[in-house]
Scaffold this motif. Structure first.
Motif, PDB file in Angstrom:
ATOM      1  N   SER A 176       0.831  -1.199   0.000  1.00  8.98           N
ATOM      2  CA  SER A 176       0.000   0.000   0.000  1.00  8.98           C
ATOM      3  C   SER A 176       0.865   1.249   0.000  1.00  8.98           C
ATOM      4  O   SER A 176       1.613   1.490   0.949  1.00  8.98           O
ATOM      5  N   GLU A 178      -0.313   4.251   0.218  1.00  9.49           N
ATOM      6  CA  GLU A 178      -0.859   5.147   1.240  1.00  9.49           C
ATOM      7  C   GLU A 178      -0.316   4.782   2.618  1.00  9.49           C
ATOM      8  O   GLU A 178       0.033   5.665   3.412  1.00  9.49           O
ATOM      9  N   HIS A 179      -0.239   3.478   2.899  1.00 10.70           N
ATOM     10  CA  HIS A 179       0.294   3.022   4.186  1.00 10.70           C
ATOM     11  C   HIS A 179       1.761   3.424   4.322  1.00 10.70           C
ATOM     12  O   HIS A 179       2.196   3.882   5.396  1.00 10.70           O
ATOM     13  N   VAL A 489      -5.227   9.263   6.683  1.00 12.61           N
ATOM     14  CA  VAL A 489      -5.532   8.034   5.945  1.00 12.61           C
ATOM     15  C   VAL A 489      -6.562   8.325   4.855  1.00 12.61           C
ATOM     16  O   VAL A 489      -6.416   7.899   3.700  1.00 12.61           O
ATOM     17  N   ARG A 493      -5.908   8.087   0.901  1.00  8.04           N
ATOM     18  CA  ARG A 493      -6.761   7.166   0.140  1.00  8.04           C
ATOM     19  C   ARG A 493      -7.587   7.915  -0.902  1.00  8.04           C
ATOM     20  O   ARG A 493      -7.633   7.550  -2.083  1.00  8.04           O
ATOM     21  N   ASP A 494      -8.214   9.003  -0.449  1.00 13.23           N
ATOM     22  CA  ASP A 494      -9.054   9.779  -1.366  1.00 13.23           C
ATOM     23  C   ASP A 494      -8.223  10.434  -2.451  1.00 13.23           C
ATOM     24  O   ASP A 494      -8.694  10.628  -3.577  1.00 13.23           O
ATOM     25  N   GLN A 496      -5.721   9.261  -4.023  1.00 13.45           N
ATOM     26  CA  GLN A 496      -5.538   8.335  -5.133  1.00 13.45           C
ATOM     27  C   GLN A 496      -6.809   8.211  -5.971  1.00 13.45           C
ATOM     28  O   GLN A 496      -6.764   8.253  -7.201  1.00 13.45           O
ATOM     29  N   SER A 497      -7.962   8.065  -5.301  1.00 19.40           N
ATOM     30  CA  SER A 497      -9.210   7.935  -6.055  1.00 19.40           C
ATOM     31  C   SER A 497      -9.570   9.234  -6.762  1.00 19.40           C
ATOM     32  O   SER A 497     -10.056   9.230  -7.900  1.00 19.40           O
TER      33      SER A 497
END
Length: 791
Positions: A176, A178-179, A489, A493-494, A496-497
């Motif tokens: 990940s 993001e992680h 987080v 995450r957002d 990327q989307s």
């Protein structure tokens, strides 16, 4: 050649292991004696007096209906402020950070004063952010850069942002990104906290900036070990052979202090491992350069203990029923304590007995809490943690310690033996524990949570009921760092989307725009007019970004709700006008550019006269397109009037630019030229659909401010690319500004200060977006694209 060992691996690890074993034996003895249950019951009964209130049922219902969720960003912060709870919330959160990250006893008057000052600083930041625009995020690149400006570490933050993006781009499928970014950010923040704690407040600004710069870079260097050692070896990305070789390389690095050459790596992961090795080599070299020789051995010894404990855990197989309790818990005690110790020792900080002792005892508390939160994911992946192992083998292994009970035993030990029954420490630890259980219940649902608790319940039904009563009813157990973590987080995450959505939107819009741009030829055209139309279509067909018409498409269709077909003439007119300006710019009498959009400039294909006439044709076509808009006449006339004024100002901007050649310009002069040449084009792309949608004057003013700063940021990036980019990627020659003796942001400011200016205008543009009546992620992503683009 055999490298000199910095670390006596066996001696150092055995010494740490013995200390961890003694701590585990102490905890195990407390579990056996069950002294922790009555002590914890008393502590919780005392604690709940300040955490459970009994309002009348009417006021309780009213309170519940108005209270936002604890993770709901500014709405929750504003609710806390309105209800007089913000100070307590922030002080509780800062107290936890001082205990967890800095190893402090919160009972001392000195620490209490620091906690109050830090909480007050955070409160001011929140209030200032809210006052400057309600749509601002708690965590954002803009707020980070504003902090960097305040601390005079802008260059360092730009470097760190670039590094984070570079790492994320190299995280392979199966891990990940993001992680990885979140862990890196967390480690950097932890090291910066230690650097701030080491300062006494009397440092000169230059010295404070130097130490913060060093802390950020050292934090990144240490944090890099998580994605490219810990996570990479945990993930199912490398082959078993690659993992063995890579582990050997890391072990050698920690024993010698130097990353060895990779040799001939083969296989599909060769490029990944080469990148990881290169980044780690750079990181460890930086660490060594910034630590006194006497401190290096300590850091690398602690790093080896951390790595070896991780390796022991990583080698465990969930199906193997033979692991003892010591096998399960001693490595956890070692790695959980070492991760915090490293955050301080990497700074070569002074010895702090309190920090080392508290960190050693505190680490397993955090690790068991994290493992509890990650239980479902760990079990699904087959990872061995005390929780997954207990759930898998408890029926066949009655000797296994219940990890949930051990977690509460650690809490008992911290409260009674480490913090000596200090009321504030007890309050913070219990707040955190109950908050963790509550978050788990919210995440997995009441039914699944109930089943889980039945498997872990200990201490009798009365104690179990008491804990669950606290989970359901306790107030004021939320923490600011959890809110920030959730927002981070969510942001990663957002992001990327949203980026994917942005690229999809741009792709869809570009397709529609490209299909609509070619000028059709009618029968009976004069041969010379046919030539000009062909020349116009040649220029329009180049590999342009179409950024301005795409922005118009988005604002018109997505933001204002106009139909796509109704504004086709508008985006045509914008691209016709923009392409005409490029044709004129490229002429020998102006910028004398030979390439445009990856192809020969129009005057190179035909001649200057044809190029000039083609530019004029496109300008006239632009006006025709605007006049064909099927909106009411008054609105269309207002749009044409605005467009004519903007075009006039852009001509003035080009004249200013040409007149400045060979002259040294000031920053103010550059900004003026940039606004007239570039900013106005972005402004028109936003304002023209706003005019058609009859937006308010206030909203149009906000869009103009955004466009102004976006245009300058865009131009600075262009100037940087002219110095640093590649002609093949850019689609035009590089170093043109120098060849033409043109003053640019880079020539006036230098590359480093030009980047600072770009980021400053980025922040101002983001802050302008915060004033819009509705959130507009697309325009924020346009900004991100502009400062990160390669062409």
């Amino acid at each position: 050649m055999v490298k000199t060992l910095l670390v006596d691996a066996d001696h150092g690890y055995r010494q740490a292991e013995r200390k961890a074993a003694r701590y585990f034996d102490l905890l195990n003895k407390q579990v056996v004696e069950q002294a922790h249950v009555p002590a914890l019951t008393s502590a919780i009964q005392l604690w709940k007096r300040t955490r459970i209130r009994r309002p009348a049922w009417r006021s309780m219902l009213a309170w519940q209906s108005k209270r936002p969720h604890a993770g709901d960003g500014y709405r929750y912060i504003q609710w806390l402020q309105r209800n007089g709870k913000l100070d307590d919330y922030l002080e509780r959160s800062v107290s936890y950070m001082f205990m967890r990250d800095l190893g402090k006893s919160v009972s001392s008057s000195n620490t209490q004063a620091k906690i109050k000052r830090t909480a007050a600083d955070i409160k001011r930041w929140l209030q200032n952010s809210a006052a400057s625009g309600g749509n601002l995020e708690l965590i954002s690149l803009a707020s980070l850069y504003r902090w960097a400006q305040k601390e005079s570490v802008e260059t360092t933050i730009i470097w760190a942002i670039d590094k984070l993006k570079h790492v994320a781009a190299h995280i392979p499928e199966g891990m990940s990104a993001e992680h990885a970014q979140r862990k890196l950010i967390k480690i950097i923040v932890g090291v910066v906290l230690h650097a701030l704690e080491e300062m006494n407040g009397d440092e000169l600004p230059a010295e404070r900036a130097r130490r913060l710069d060093e802390a950020i870079r050292l934090g990144y260097c240490y944090g890099l070990t998580y994605p490219f050692i810990d996570d990479l070896l945990d993930a199912q990305v490398l082959t078993d052979h690659e993992k063995t070789l890579y582990s050997q390389m890391i072990r050698t690095t920690l024993l010698t202090g130097t990353v060895p050459a990779m040799g001939e790596w083969k296989g599909m992961n060769r490029l990944l491992l080469q990148f990881a090795q290169s980044e780690l080599r750079e990181a460890f070299s930086y660490i060594k350069r910034h630590q006194p020789p006497k401190k290096q051995a300590l850091f690398f010894e602690q790093a080896f203990v951390f790595f070896h404990a991780q390796e022991l855990d990583r080698a465990k197989d969930l199906s193997d029923a033979s692991y003892s309790n010591e096998d399960l818990y001693v490595p956890i005690i070692l790695k959980s304590a070492s991760s915090r110790l490293l955050a301080r020792s990497i700074l070569a900080a002074s010895h702090d007995e309190e920090f080392e002792q508290h960190t050693f005892y505190y680490g397993i508390y955090n690790q068991l809490a994290d493992d509890f939160a990650d239980m479902e994911t760990d079990k699904a992946s087959g990872a061995v943690t005390p929780y997954t192992y207990y759930l898998t083998h408890r029926d066949q292994r009655p000797d296994l310690i219940n990890p949930y009970e051990l977690y509460w035993t650690v809490i008992f030990h911290l409260i009674q033996h480490v913090y000596r029954d200090d009321g504030k420490a007890c309050e913070v630890i219990l707040d955190r524990a109950i908050n963790g259980l509550r978050r788990c219940k919210e995440r997995i649902g009441s039914e699944e949570y109930g089943r889980l608790m039945k498997q872990f319940a200990f201490g009798g039904s009365a104690f179990h009921r008491l804990l669950q009563q606290m989970v359901d009813k306790a107030e004021n157990v939320d923490f600011f760092d959890k809110l920030l973590r959730d927002r981070l987080v969510g942001m990663l995450r957002d992001d990327q989307s949203l980026k994917q959505e942005f690229h999809d939107t741009v792709h869809a819009a570009r397709e529609q725009i490209n299909e609509s741009l070619p000028i059709t030829k009618t029968e009976g055209l004069l041969p010379m007019k046919e030539l000009l139309i062909d020349a116009a279509n040649y220029s329009l067909a180049g590999d342009g970004k179409r950024l301005r018409p795409v922005m118009t498409w988005f604002m018109g269709v997505q933001y204002y709700g106009l139909t796509a077909s109704s504004i086709v003439p508008l985006w045509r007119s914008l691209e016709y006008m923009h392409t005409a300006s490029l044709i004129f710019d490229d002429l020998p009498t102006q910028d004398n550019a030979s390439m445009r959009r990856g192809r020969l400039a129009l005057h190179q294909v035909h001649n200057s006269a044809t190029a000039e006439l083609t530019g004029l044709l496109l300008i006239q076509r632009s006006t025709q397109e605007q006049a064909s808009l099927e909106f009411d006449a008054e609105t269309v006339l207002a749009l044409i009037q605005y467009s004519a004024q903007a075009a006039e100002e852009m001509c003035a901007g080009q004249a200013m630019d040409l007149a400045s050649k060979g002259r040294a310009l000031t920053l103010d002069q550059l900004n003026a030229i940039c606004f007239h040449k570039t900013g106005l084009a972005f402004e028109a792309a936003l304002i023209m659909p706003a005019i058609l949608a009859r937006a308010s004057k206030q909203e149009i003013a906000v869009l103009k401010a955004y466009a102004y700063h976006t245009g300058i940021a865009f131009q600075i990036k262009d100037d940087l690319l002219d110095q640093e980019g590649e002609a093949q990627v850019l689609g035009k020659p590089v170093m043109q500004d120098s060849a033409n003796n043109t003053s640019t942001f880079v020539t006036v400011l230098g590359q480093e200060d030009a980047r600072k200016q770009m980021w400053s205008h980025y922040c101002l543009a983001v802050e302008a977006l915060g004033q819009l009546p509705r959130r507009c992620d697309f325009l924020r992503l346009v900004l991100d694209y502009m400062i990160n683009r390669e062409r």
